[in-house]
Write a protein that holds these residues in place. Structure first.
Motif, PDB file in Angstrom:
ATOM      1  N   PRO A   1       0.796  -1.232   0.000  1.00 13.89           N
ATOM      2  CA  PRO A   1       0.000   0.000   0.000  1.00 13.89           C
ATOM      3  C   PRO A   1       0.826   1.279   0.000  1.00 13.89           C
ATOM      4  CG  PRO A   1      -0.025  -0.993   2.182  1.00 13.89           C
ATOM      5  CD  PRO A   1       0.659  -1.968   1.273  1.00 13.89           C
ATOM      6  N   MET A   2       2.050   1.216   0.489  1.00 14.04           N
ATOM      7  CA  MET A   2       2.852   2.431   0.617  1.00 14.04           C
ATOM      8  C   MET A   2       3.660   2.745  -0.641  1.00 14.04           C
ATOM      9  SD  MET A   2       1.897   3.355   3.557  1.00 14.04           S
ATOM     10  CE  MET A   2       2.997   4.725   3.824  1.00 14.04           C
ATOM     11  N   VAL A   3       4.128   1.710  -1.359  1.00 11.18           N
ATOM     12  CA  VAL A   3       5.030   1.902  -2.493  1.00 11.18           C
ATOM     13  C   VAL A   3       4.382   1.511  -3.822  1.00 11.18           C
ATOM     14  CG1 VAL A   3       7.285   1.289  -3.453  1.00 11.18           C
ATOM     15  CG2 VAL A   3       7.015   1.516  -0.976  1.00 11.18           C
ATOM     16  N   LEU A   4       3.551   0.469  -3.828  1.00 10.92           N
ATOM     17  CA  LEU A   4       2.961  -0.046  -5.066  1.00 10.92           C
ATOM     18  C   LEU A   4       1.437  -0.117  -4.972  1.00 10.92           C
ATOM     19  CD1 LEU A   4       5.502  -2.962  -5.665  1.00 10.92           C
ATOM     20  CD2 LEU A   4       5.406  -0.802  -6.927  1.00 10.92           C
ATOM     21  N   PRO A   5       0.782   0.968  -4.560  1.00 12.46           N
ATOM     22  CA  PRO A   5      -0.676   0.907  -4.379  1.00 12.46           C
ATOM     23  C   PRO A   5      -1.435   0.641  -5.671  1.00 12.46           C
ATOM     24  CG  PRO A   5       0.087   3.189  -4.311  1.00 12.46           C
ATOM     25  CD  PRO A   5       1.314   2.321  -4.294  1.00 12.46           C
ATOM     26  N   GLN A   6      -0.815   0.922  -6.818  1.00 13.34           N
ATOM     27  CA  GLN A   6      -1.487   0.710  -8.100  1.00 13.34           C
ATOM     28  C   GLN A   6      -1.763  -0.769  -8.371  1.00 13.34           C
ATOM     29  OE1 GLN A   6       1.668   1.558  -7.676  1.00 13.34           O
ATOM     30  NE2 GLN A   6       3.027   0.848  -9.325  1.00 13.34           N
ATOM     31  N   LEU A   7      -1.087  -1.650  -7.645  1.00 14.79           N
ATOM     32  CA  LEU A   7      -1.282  -3.091  -7.852  1.00 14.79           C
ATOM     33  C   LEU A   7      -2.488  -3.637  -7.099  1.00 14.79           C
ATOM     34  CD1 LEU A   7       2.376  -4.450  -7.616  1.00 14.79           C
ATOM     35  CD2 LEU A   7       1.053  -3.923  -9.672  1.00 14.79           C
ATOM     36  N   CYS A   8      -3.062  -2.834  -6.227  1.00 15.22           N
ATOM     37  CA  CYS A   8      -4.146  -3.319  -5.369  1.00 15.22           C
ATOM     38  C   CYS A   8      -5.408  -2.511  -5.628  1.00 15.22           C
ATOM     39  CB  CYS A   8      -3.734  -3.225  -3.905  1.00 15.22           C
ATOM     40  SG  CYS A   8      -4.916  -3.984  -2.772  1.00 15.22           S
TER      41      CYS A   8
ATOM     42  N   GLU B   1       5.865  -7.702 -16.091  1.00 16.63           N
ATOM     43  CA  GLU B   1       4.491  -7.651 -15.605  1.00 16.63           C
ATOM     44  C   GLU B   1       4.430  -8.183 -14.183  1.00 16.63           C
ATOM     45  OE1 GLU B   1       1.390  -9.431 -17.884  1.00 16.63           O
ATOM     46  OE2 GLU B   1       0.944  -7.501 -18.804  1.00 16.63           O
ATOM     47  N   ILE B   2       3.976  -7.325 -13.259  1.00 18.28           N
ATOM     48  CA  ILE B   2       3.923  -7.666 -11.846  1.00 18.28           C
ATOM     49  C   ILE B   2       2.480  -7.604 -11.372  1.00 18.28           C
ATOM     50  CG2 ILE B   2       4.688  -7.009  -9.519  1.00 18.28           C
ATOM     51  CD1 ILE B   2       6.952  -8.063 -11.261  1.00 18.28           C
ATOM     52  N   VAL B   3       2.107  -8.580 -10.560  1.00 23.36           N
ATOM     53  CA  VAL B   3       0.766  -8.615  -9.999  1.00 23.36           C
ATOM     54  C   VAL B   3       0.875  -8.816  -8.491  1.00 23.36           C
ATOM     55  CG1 VAL B   3       0.514 -11.122 -10.324  1.00 23.36           C
ATOM     56  CG2 VAL B   3      -1.528  -9.673 -10.214  1.00 23.36           C
TER      57      VAL B   3
ATOM     58  N   SER C   1       2.019 -10.739  -1.713  1.00 19.64           N
ATOM     59  CA  SER C   1       3.296 -10.602  -2.406  1.00 19.64           C
ATOM     60  C   SER C   1       3.073  -9.950  -3.760  1.00 19.64           C
ATOM     61  CB  SER C   1       3.965 -11.969  -2.594  1.00 19.64           C
ATOM     62  OG  SER C   1       5.309 -11.834  -3.017  1.00 19.64           O
ATOM     63  N   GLU C   2       4.100  -9.229  -4.226  1.00 19.99           N
ATOM     64  CA  GLU C   2       4.093  -8.647  -5.559  1.00 19.99           C
ATOM     65  C   GLU C   2       5.060  -9.469  -6.402  1.00 19.99           C
ATOM     66  OE1 GLU C   2       5.441  -6.527  -2.840  1.00 19.99           O
ATOM     67  OE2 GLU C   2       3.360  -6.533  -2.190  1.00 19.99           O
ATOM     68  N   MET C   3       4.589 -10.047  -7.481  1.00 18.13           N
ATOM     69  CA  MET C   3       5.391 -11.032  -8.199  1.00 18.13           C
ATOM     70  C   MET C   3       5.073 -11.040  -9.680  1.00 18.13           C
ATOM     71  SD  MET C   3       3.365 -14.467  -6.941  1.00 18.13           S
ATOM     72  CE  MET C   3       3.992 -14.248  -5.304  1.00 18.13           C
ATOM     73  N   PRO C   4       5.972 -11.623 -10.497  1.00 20.14           N
ATOM     74  CA  PRO C   4       5.648 -11.815 -11.908  1.00 20.14           C
ATOM     75  C   PRO C   4       4.377 -12.647 -12.058  1.00 20.14           C
ATOM     76  CG  PRO C   4       7.982 -12.199 -11.512  1.00 20.14           C
ATOM     77  CD  PRO C   4       7.339 -12.072 -10.160  1.00 20.14           C
TER      78      PRO C   4
ATOM     79  N   ILE D   1      -4.890 -15.434  -4.968  1.00 18.38           N
ATOM     80  CA  ILE D   1      -5.931 -14.610  -5.577  1.00 18.38           C
ATOM     81  C   ILE D   1      -5.336 -13.250  -5.928  1.00 18.38           C
ATOM     82  CG2 ILE D   1      -8.169 -13.505  -5.230  1.00 18.38           C
ATOM     83  CD1 ILE D   1      -8.831 -15.704  -3.226  1.00 18.38           C
ATOM     84  N   PRO D   2      -5.395 -12.835  -7.194  1.00 24.98           N
ATOM     85  CA  PRO D   2      -4.886 -11.499  -7.555  1.00 24.98           C
ATOM     86  C   PRO D   2      -5.649 -10.399  -6.826  1.00 24.98           C
ATOM     87  CG  PRO D   2      -5.225 -12.861  -9.512  1.00 24.98           C
ATOM     88  CD  PRO D   2      -5.873 -13.584  -8.369  1.00 24.98           C
ATOM     89  N   LEU D   3      -4.926  -9.376  -6.424  1.00 28.09           N
ATOM     90  CA  LEU D   3      -5.531  -8.229  -5.750  1.00 28.09           C
ATOM     91  C   LEU D   3      -5.820  -7.087  -6.718  1.00 28.09           C
ATOM     92  CD1 LEU D   3      -3.281  -8.230  -2.558  1.00 28.09           C
ATOM     93  CD2 LEU D   3      -5.633  -9.056  -2.766  1.00 28.09           C
TER      94      LEU D   3
END
Length: 211
Positions: free
Chosen positions: A81-88, A172-174, A142-145, A160-162
């Motif tokens: 949430p602090m660095v990669l919020p766009q993934l969630c 590509e990271i999810v 986790s943030e991963m390929p 489950i993808p967030l």
């Protein structure tokens, strides 16, 4: 074996942690090109490497680092949430039963080729489940390929993808939340071909022995 390092036993692993931070720099900065993480001392350390971080160290018989990953409590600010919020998409998962698994890396000397899951990486993942279950931890974020999701499912972790994948540093990271239980541990042991614990016994420092 996998050594679990916390604020309580960090003094027993000063040299190994220094190796781990240097491995992180080699992998994430020098190999993957994450230049924003570069440091002059070539030790990759960020604001989450505080007293709440849990470091998983894969050490060989000579105490050389061959693999590393980090767990962060999700009851405090953590990387997603602090660095990669766009993934969630939505509120990032949090709770005492969830940790964030990140900074996963394997030393050059321990890497393998082919489609088989790397034994060191497999041991690190087994360590999360083996260490976590007795402590009431039942999932990790986790943030991963994107390709890793299938591997998690094959290891009987319910991933489950967030959110949707995003391209980060050319890949590509999810973000996923992966739940686990005793069945996951049995499958991980089956994939390793070994039911023995991957966790190293606790070390006792000279200072504590003398006290």
């Amino acid at each position: 074996m996998i050594h679990v390092v916390t604020a309580e036993n960090m003094q027993d692993y000063a040299g190994a942690l220094d190796q781990a931070f240097r491995l992180r720099h080699r992998v994430f900065v020098e190999e993957l090109g994450w230049s924003n993480l570069a440091r002059p001392d070539r030790r990759e350390i960020d604001e989450f490497d505080d007293e709440h971080a849990i470091h998983l160290l894969a050490l060989d018989d000579g105490d050389a680092i061959i693999g590393y990953s980090r767990l962060l409590p999700t009851t405090r600010p953590y990387l997603l949430p602090m660095v990669l919020p766009q993934l969630c998409e939505g509120t990032a998962p949090s709770g005492p039963h969830i940790v964030e698994w990140g900074r996963i890396c394997v030393a050059e000397s321990a890497r393998t080729s082919g489609r088989r899951l790397n034994p060191t990486a497999l041991a690190l993942m087994t360590a999360i489940v083996e260490w976590g279950l007795p402590r009431g931890i039942t999932s990790f974020v986790s943030e991963m390929p994107t390709s890793w999701i299938l591997r998690l499912l094959q290891l009987h972790l319910r991933a489950i993808p967030l959110g949707l994948p995003h391209e980060i540093e050319g890949e590509e990271i999810v973000a996923v939340e992966a739940a686990f239980d005793r069945r996951s541990l049995r499958q991980l042991q089956n994939k390793r071909g070994d039911i023995r614990s991957v966790l190293a016994p606790p070390r006792t420092s000279v200072a504590r022995l003398a006290s």
